[in-house]
Design an enzyme around this catalytic site. Structure first.
Site, PDB file in Angstrom:
ATOM      1  N   GLU A 185       0.983  -0.709  10.300  1.00  0.00           N
ATOM      2  CA  GLU A 185      -0.647  -0.725   9.840  1.00  0.00           C
ATOM      3  C   GLU A 185      -1.333   0.382  10.218  1.00  0.00           C
ATOM      4  O   GLU A 185      -2.250   0.418  10.773  1.00  0.00           O
ATOM      5  CB  GLU A 185      -1.040  -1.943  10.498  1.00  0.00           C
TER       6      GLU A 185
ATOM      7  N   GLY B 241      21.054  -2.963  34.559  1.00  0.00           N
ATOM      8  CA  GLY B 241      22.043  -2.828  33.449  1.00  0.00           C
ATOM      9  C   GLY B 241      21.818  -3.957  32.586  1.00  0.00           C
ATOM     10  O   GLY B 241      22.135  -3.861  31.629  1.00  0.00           O
TER      11      GLY B 241
ATOM     12  N   ILE C  28       7.583  -2.310   2.495  1.00  0.00           N
ATOM     13  CA  ILE C  28       6.946  -3.620   2.322  1.00  0.00           C
ATOM     14  C   ILE C  28       7.376  -4.771   3.100  1.00  0.00           C
ATOM     15  O   ILE C  28       8.745  -5.438   2.876  1.00  0.00           O
ATOM     16  CB  ILE C  28       6.867  -4.176   1.002  1.00  0.00           C
ATOM     17  N   THR C  29       6.628  -5.293   4.002  1.00  0.00           N
ATOM     18  CA  THR C  29       7.171  -6.295   4.968  1.00  0.00           C
ATOM     19  C   THR C  29       7.381  -7.569   4.191  1.00  0.00           C
ATOM     20  O   THR C  29       6.296  -8.155   3.418  1.00  0.00           O
ATOM     21  CB  THR C  29       6.104  -6.310   5.988  1.00  0.00           C
TER      22      THR C  29
ATOM     23  N   ALA D 119       3.507   8.621   0.038  1.00  0.00           N
ATOM     24  CA  ALA D 119       2.202   8.054   0.522  1.00  0.00           C
ATOM     25  C   ALA D 119       2.308   7.201   1.854  1.00  0.00           C
ATOM     26  O   ALA D 119       2.132   5.969   1.384  1.00  0.00           O
ATOM     27  CB  ALA D 119       1.138   7.579  -0.787  1.00  0.00           C
ATOM     28  N   GLY D 120       2.445   7.636   2.864  1.00  0.00           N
ATOM     29  CA  GLY D 120       2.293   6.794   3.996  1.00  0.00           C
ATOM     30  C   GLY D 120       1.029   6.781   4.887  1.00  0.00           C
ATOM     31  O   GLY D 120       0.160   5.979   4.405  1.00  0.00           O
ATOM     32  N   SER D 121       0.889   7.722   5.641  1.00  0.00           N
ATOM     33  CA  SER D 121      -0.424   7.880   6.417  1.00  0.00           C
ATOM     34  C   SER D 121      -1.548   8.160   5.357  1.00  0.00           C
ATOM     35  O   SER D 121      -2.539   8.025   5.584  1.00  0.00           O
ATOM     36  CB  SER D 121      -0.219   9.094   7.486  1.00  0.00           C
TER      37      SER D 121
ATOM     38  N   LEU E 250       0.875  -1.467   0.027  1.00  0.00           N
ATOM     39  CA  LEU E 250       0.059  -0.068  -0.080  1.00  0.00           C
ATOM     40  C   LEU E 250       0.947   1.325   0.036  1.00  0.00           C
ATOM     41  O   LEU E 250       0.696   2.059  -1.035  1.00  0.00           O
ATOM     42  CB  LEU E 250      -0.949  -0.029   1.357  1.00  0.00           C
TER      43      LEU E 250
HETATM   44  N1  CAA Z   1     -13.818   0.357   5.560  1.00  0.00           N
HETATM   45  C1  CAA Z   1     -14.447   0.418   3.833  1.00  0.00           C
HETATM   46  N2  CAA Z   1     -14.312   1.406   3.206  1.00  0.00           N
HETATM   47  C2  CAA Z   1     -13.282   2.335   3.837  1.00  0.00           C
HETATM   48  C3  CAA Z   1     -12.861   2.349   4.995  1.00  0.00           C
HETATM   49  C4  CAA Z   1     -13.167   0.806   5.968  1.00  0.00           C
HETATM   50  N3  CAA Z   1     -12.518   0.952   6.909  1.00  0.00           N
HETATM   51  N4  CAA Z   1     -12.086   3.461   5.385  1.00  0.00           N
HETATM   52  C5  CAA Z   1     -12.177   4.184   3.975  1.00  0.00           C
HETATM   53  N5  CAA Z   1     -12.883   3.559   3.352  1.00  0.00           N
HETATM   54  C6  CAA Z   1     -13.480   4.048   2.078  1.00  0.00           C
HETATM   55  C7  CAA Z   1     -14.679   4.728   1.903  1.00  0.00           C
HETATM   56  O1  CAA Z   1     -15.147   4.226   0.719  1.00  0.00           O
HETATM   57  C8  CAA Z   1     -14.290   6.189   1.648  1.00  0.00           C
HETATM   58  O2  CAA Z   1     -15.044   6.818   0.734  1.00  0.00           O
HETATM   59  P1  CAA Z   1     -16.668   7.567   1.228  1.00  0.00           P
HETATM   60  O3  CAA Z   1     -16.325   8.887   1.293  1.00  0.00           O
HETATM   61  O4  CAA Z   1     -17.238   6.904   0.345  1.00  0.00           O
HETATM   62  O5  CAA Z   1     -16.796   7.055   2.760  1.00  0.00           O
HETATM   63  C9  CAA Z   1     -12.869   6.186   1.040  1.00  0.00           C
HETATM   64  O6  CAA Z   1     -12.296   4.816   1.350  1.00  0.00           O
HETATM   65  C10 CAA Z   1     -11.845   7.095   1.415  1.00  0.00           C
HETATM   66  O7  CAA Z   1     -11.982   7.344   2.742  1.00  0.00           O
HETATM   67  P2  CAA Z   1     -11.323   8.568   3.657  1.00  0.00           P
HETATM   68  O8  CAA Z   1     -12.033   9.808   2.886  1.00  0.00           O
HETATM   69  O9  CAA Z   1     -11.520   8.078   5.118  1.00  0.00           O
HETATM   70  O10 CAA Z   1      -9.757   8.645   3.258  1.00  0.00           O
HETATM   71  P3  CAA Z   1      -8.781   9.366   3.568  1.00  0.00           P
HETATM   72  O11 CAA Z   1      -7.985   9.720   2.663  1.00  0.00           O
HETATM   73  O12 CAA Z   1      -9.069  10.487   4.562  1.00  0.00           O
HETATM   74  O13 CAA Z   1      -7.705   8.551   4.404  1.00  0.00           O
HETATM   75  C11 CAA Z   1      -6.754   7.172   6.515  1.00  0.00           C
HETATM   76  C12 CAA Z   1      -8.034   7.831   5.797  1.00  0.00           C
HETATM   77  C13 CAA Z   1      -7.662   6.528   7.572  1.00  0.00           C
HETATM   78  C14 CAA Z   1      -5.975   8.302   6.935  1.00  0.00           C
HETATM   79  C15 CAA Z   1      -6.178   6.059   5.670  1.00  0.00           C
HETATM   80  O14 CAA Z   1      -5.513   6.820   4.422  1.00  0.00           O
HETATM   81  C16 CAA Z   1      -5.299   5.443   6.512  1.00  0.00           C
HETATM   82  O15 CAA Z   1      -5.534   4.296   6.990  1.00  0.00           O
HETATM   83  N6  CAA Z   1      -3.904   5.598   6.438  1.00  0.00           N
HETATM   84  C17 CAA Z   1      -2.685   4.871   6.816  1.00  0.00           C
HETATM   85  C18 CAA Z   1      -2.480   3.762   6.107  1.00  0.00           C
HETATM   86  C19 CAA Z   1      -1.812   2.600   6.713  1.00  0.00           C
HETATM   87  O16 CAA Z   1      -2.548   1.880   7.585  1.00  0.00           O
HETATM   88  N7  CAA Z   1      -0.881   2.023   6.139  1.00  0.00           N
HETATM   89  C20 CAA Z   1      -0.215   1.013   6.941  1.00  0.00           C
HETATM   90  C21 CAA Z   1       0.522   0.152   5.602  1.00  0.00           C
HETATM   91  S1  CAA Z   1       0.344  -1.515   5.757  1.00  0.00           S
HETATM   92  C22 CAA Z   1       1.461  -1.925   6.919  1.00  0.00           C
HETATM   93  O17 CAA Z   1       2.239  -1.246   7.618  1.00  0.00           O
HETATM   94  C23 CAA Z   1       1.871  -3.437   6.879  1.00  0.00           C
HETATM   95  C24 CAA Z   1       3.143  -4.036   7.419  1.00  0.00           C
HETATM   96  O18 CAA Z   1       4.212  -3.375   7.251  1.00  0.00           O
HETATM   97  C25 CAA Z   1       2.947  -5.217   8.158  1.00  0.00           C
END
Ligand code: CAA
Length: 386
Positions: free
Chosen positions: A370, A347, A163-164, A136-138, A131
């Protein structure tokens, strides 16, 4: 193994208890002996992958109909927790297999499910989740990776970061922009294979913790894949990615619980042995209060996590809040508990001769990946309980 049916309680059943016992025994015998070395050498815990695969614990969440163990979400949490208790890096094997394959489970065609869930369940390859990107992180929806339709193919171009298990995984869920005008609604999800032409990996990141789990960039250079590798409808990839995280943030909470439990168990044993001022330091009330606080926070985090696991299993509408709350609370608790555990060893806790400093370093990532805990608070605030 605890099954999917009739899952209306989050009470830990006898089957879950038995599962915990057997995973704990396996983890102590086959994974714990390599945990310090894996960390020290920043090498992939192959011994853990072999042991987990041999015991069908590497991807327990895959439903039986696709050849998996069919573990429910709570059983999956317990497996991850018990592996993380001895080695956080190794716990990313079952956790990231779930993360990578969850988009296929949630939105994939029957054919994709059969091909890829089956392969993961058989142990033919692990599944990573792509992702994040450099910019494009948060703000995940700001991704730039493009997927363009060309006849019977999709052609992917871009860079995924953090990417894990990249490089060791065979399969990758990749989120990419299919319509740049539509922001989150213009993102689609695809399955990419390591062997697809144009896929390559960056150097492993030099990290503070979870050093046994490779974190690398994934480069997609004109990667042409068959059109049927799209996961769900075009434009649904961002929603699928978010729904996936609703379920898998619970698994990061599980990892945090396991790390914290490992630290607490070790510190508890140490303070009973270590004598100062003529008696075990466990006899001092100051130490007892610390242990009590650590155990209290851990148990609170566990209850929140298990309740979230039940919601994940049932697919409850309020999972979004509870998945974020469990991950946020449990990771903060794990950080506090591991810092206190280092303190209890004085220590010695600060040296690599003892596992506590590793556990403290490993705990830190659970507050970051995540979605940072700041992002979890955004998610919770947007989805407050009614
Ligand atoms: N379920 C279903 N649909 C969802 C949803 C959910 N939980 N959250 C959002 N959506 C959909 C909705 O359709 C929404 O549109 P609507 O307006 O129609 O409702 C659309 O997505 C856009 O949602 P937002 O407007 O809330 O989006 P945003 O741009 O404001 O972002 C955010 C929200 C919560 C900040 C999101 O970008 C986010 O979670 N960011 C963090 C990303 C993340 O967790 N990255 C981790 C990477 S994976 C990792 O870390 C793995 C590893 O190493 C082990």
């Amino acid at each position: 193994m605890a099954g999917r049916k009739d899952f209306d309680l989050f009470r830990v059943s006898e089957e879950h208890d038995m599962l915990r016992e057997s995973v704990r025994a396996l983890a102590e015998a086959k994974i714990a002996p390599f945990a310090a070395e894996v960390d020290e050498q920043s090498r992939f815990p192959q011994e853990a992958l072999d042991a987990l695969t041999a015991n069908d614990l590497h991807a327990v969440h895959v439903p039986e109909e696709y050849g998996g163990a069919g573990a429910d979400a709570l059983a999956t949490v317990i497996v991850i927790e018990e592996v993380a208790r001895v080695c956080a890096s190794s716990s990313l094997i079952p956790a990231v297999n779930k993360l990578g394959s969850m988009p296929v489970m949630l939105a994939g065609s029957e054919d994709l499910k059969r091909r890829y869930l089956g392969a993961v369940a058989r142990g033919d390859g692990m599944f990573s989740y792509c992702l994040s990107e450099p910019e494009a992180g948060s703000d995940a929806a700001a991704m730039k990776t493009r997927a363009v339709r060309d006849g019977d193919s999709w052609v992917l171009d871009g860079v995924k970061r953090w990417i894990t298990n990249a490089g060791v995984s065979e399969f990758y869920t990749v989120m990419a922009v299919t319509d740049p005008e539509k922001r989150s609604k213009g993102i689609s999800a695809f399955v990419v294979e390591k062997s697809d032409e144009g896929v390559s990996f960056g150097a492993p990141e030099k990290k503070l913790g979870i050093k046994g789990s490779p974190t690398r960039e994934v480069y997609l250079d004109n990667v042409r894949i068959p059109a049927d590798r799209i996961i769900g409808e075009e434009g649904t990839g961002f929603a699928t990615a978010m729904k996936t995280l609703d379920h898998t943030r619970v698994t990061i909470a599980a990892q945090a619980l396991g790390i914290a439990q490992g630290a607490l168990d070790y510190a508890k044993g140490y303070v009973r042995e270590r004598k100062q001022f003529g008696k075990p330091i466990a006899d001092f009330q100051g130490i007892q209060f610390m242990l009590a606080d650590m155990a209290m926070k851990l148990e609170a985090a566990r209850q929140l996590t298990y309740a979230a696991a039940a919601k994940s299993e049932r697919g409850d509408a309020d999972l979004t809040f509870h998945g974020a709350a469990a991950k946020c609370f449990a990771s903060d608790a794990a950080m506090e508990i591991t810092v206190d555990a280092v303190q209890l060893l004085g220590g010695y806790g600060y040296t690599r001769d003892y596992p506590l400093e590793r556990m403290m370093r490993d705990a830190k990532i659970t507050q970051i990946y995540e979605g940072t805990n700041q992002v979890q608070r955004i998610v919770m605030a947007r989805n407050l309980p009614k």
